[in-house]
Design a protein around this motif. Structure first.
Motif, short mmCIF file in Angstrom:
data_model
loop_
_atom_site.label_atom_id
_atom_site.label_comp_id
_atom_site.label_asym_id
_atom_site.label_seq_id
_atom_site.Cartn_x
_atom_site.Cartn_y
_atom_site.Cartn_z
N THR A 1 74.08 -19.47 9.39
CA THR A 1 72.60 -20.22 9.52
C THR A 1 72.79 -22.20 8.79
OG1 THR A 1 71.13 -18.35 9.17
CG2 THR A 1 70.42 -21.07 9.30
N PRO B 1 67.35 -22.02 17.16
CA PRO B 1 65.93 -20.34 17.20
C PRO B 1 64.77 -21.12 18.58
CG PRO B 1 65.07 -22.18 15.53
CD PRO B 1 66.29 -22.73 15.98
N ASP B 2 65.55 -22.14 19.52
CA ASP B 2 64.07 -22.00 20.71
C ASP B 2 64.53 -20.72 21.28
OD1 ASP B 2 63.20 -24.24 18.84
OD2 ASP B 2 64.02 -25.46 20.05
N SER C 1 58.95 -12.74 17.53
CA SER C 1 59.22 -13.93 18.26
C SER C 1 60.39 -14.37 17.18
CB SER C 1 58.26 -15.26 18.43
OG SER C 1 58.00 -15.84 17.28
N LYS C 2 60.74 -14.74 16.51
CA LYS C 2 61.42 -15.05 15.68
C LYS C 2 63.14 -14.58 15.54
CE LYS C 2 60.40 -13.96 11.20
NZ LYS C 2 60.25 -14.03 9.62
N TYR C 3 63.39 -12.94 15.86
CA TYR C 3 63.99 -12.32 16.36
C TYR C 3 64.75 -12.70 17.94
CZ TYR C 3 63.08 -10.92 11.72
OH TYR C 3 62.44 -10.38 10.43
N ASP D 1 53.20 -18.67 20.28
CA ASP D 1 53.29 -18.87 18.69
C ASP D 1 52.30 -18.04 17.79
OD1 ASP D 1 54.90 -21.19 19.11
OD2 ASP D 1 53.00 -22.26 19.22
N ASP E 1 55.38 -12.78 14.89
CA ASP E 1 56.77 -12.47 13.53
C ASP E 1 57.89 -11.99 14.43
OD1 ASP E 1 54.48 -13.15 11.54
OD2 ASP E 1 54.70 -10.86 11.19
#
Length: 344
Positions: free
Chosen positions: A70, A247-248, A328-330, A323, A326
């Motif tokens: 990252t 991350p988008d 969604s970030k993966y 939004d 949780d």
């Protein structure tokens, strides 16, 4: 008994036929199984995959990042050997100094030319006074000569002195014009010298840009993909070194054209992700593609030749993930999902 068996077989065949028709109707969403809820498994997660490439050629001297690390925007991803580019900056600075000195020398030349004009004007004034004295002397000698007092030699000498004075005035006028033209030449050439200085300044900036480009940084926050460049490797401009994935993410669902009548922008959808044990995320329709997917293919189908079989076209639909979820970030670009519209 045989009649009973025959009737039973016929009834069983009819039932099986109706079941088969029902299965086909359900599979194709035909009445009475048609619904406004639309589903497609031809859907995938998409994201901004930024390929990182150098703008310069050179040897790689440092690769401070590793696979799948990252990084933040501006983080150093790789460095190229910058010795040549540092010397180019110094060379451009030296050229700039030379051009600036030439411009300053032009200003000094202008001052000298103005002084020469002053001297030429003084010489012209002196020649004019000498001519006036010669004219007065000539007038006196000529008057005396007419009275028979002055000799012919005095008359010739006085006339010669006047002619020399007139010539001196013409020469002084010419010298004054020459000095004025010299001044104008210096002023006109000043523009080319200023342009040369501006060009040298631009060369310095270009050299600095090339030097800064030897340090390759991340354009935005994200995760580094597989690092394909190695320490000491020679790379050319445009060589793919690695990729940075921000991350988008979003989903592109390819619905059949016959399903679009039941889909509209802003409509809520459910996104079932295969990689998350078919967990469901909520989203909404953002917008539709301006053309069918076949129109963007490299080799477009030509339906005007040969036999024709009508095939329902696919229209890409962009789905935004809501939004506050949780999982969604993966989400990672390329994952398979199933998209189902929510009936309002």
């Amino acid at each position: 008994m045989k009649q009973y068996i025959r009737n039973t077989a016929t009834a069983l065949a009819v039932v099986l036929g109706l079941v088969g028709i029902g299965v086909v109707a359900y599979a194709w969403q035909l009445p009475p199984f048609s619904s406004e809820v639309q589903t497609t498994d031809n859907a995938y997660v998409r994201g901004y995959v930024t390929l990182i490439s150098p703008q310069l050629a050179g040897y790689v001297t440092d690769v401070p990042v590793k696979d799948y690390e990252t990084v933040k925007a501006g983080a150093v991803l790789a460095r190229l050997d910058d010795r040549i580019y540092r010397q180019k900056v110094e060379q451009a600075k030296a050229t700039l100094a030379s051009q600036q000195a030439a411009l300053a020398n032009s200003a000094q030349q202008e001052n000298a030319a103005k002084a020469s004009i002053g001297a030429s004007e003084a010489a012209l004034a002196s020649a004019t006074y000498a001519k006036r004295r010669a004219e007065e002397s000539w007038n006196r000698v000529e008057e005396l000569s007419n009275k028979g007092i002055a000799t012919q030699a005095d008359r010739e000498q006085s006339r010669t002195t006047l002619d020399q004075a007139e010539a001196s005035v013409s020469q002084a006028q010419a010298n004054l014009e020459v000095t004025r033209q010299n001044l104008q030449t210096i002023i006109v050439s000043r523009d080319s010298l200023r342009a040369a200085v501006a060009g040298a300044e631009a060369s310095v900036e270009l050299a600095k840009i090339d030097l800064s480009n030897t340090v390759i940084t991340s354009p935005r926050d994200g995760v580094v993909g597989e690092v394909g460049v190695k320490l000491g490797q020679y790379v050319a401009a445009g060589t793919q070194l690695m990729a940075v994935v921000p991350p988008d993410t979003w989903v592109i669902a390819n619905f059949k054209e016959t399903q679009l009548a039941y889909i509209k922008p802003g409509q809520a959808v459910e996104v079932r992700v295969d990689a998350f044990k078919h967990a469901t995320l909520k989203g909404h329709v953002e917008r539709f593609s301006p053309a069918a997917g076949s129109e963007f293919s490299v080799i477009k189908p030509d339906n005007a030749t040969g036999n024709f079989t009508k095939v329902a076209q696919r229209i890409p639909v962009r789905i935004a993930i809501d939004d506050g979820q949780d999982l969604s970030k993966y989400l990672a670009p390329g994952l398979s999902v199933v998209v189902t519209t929510v009936q309002e």
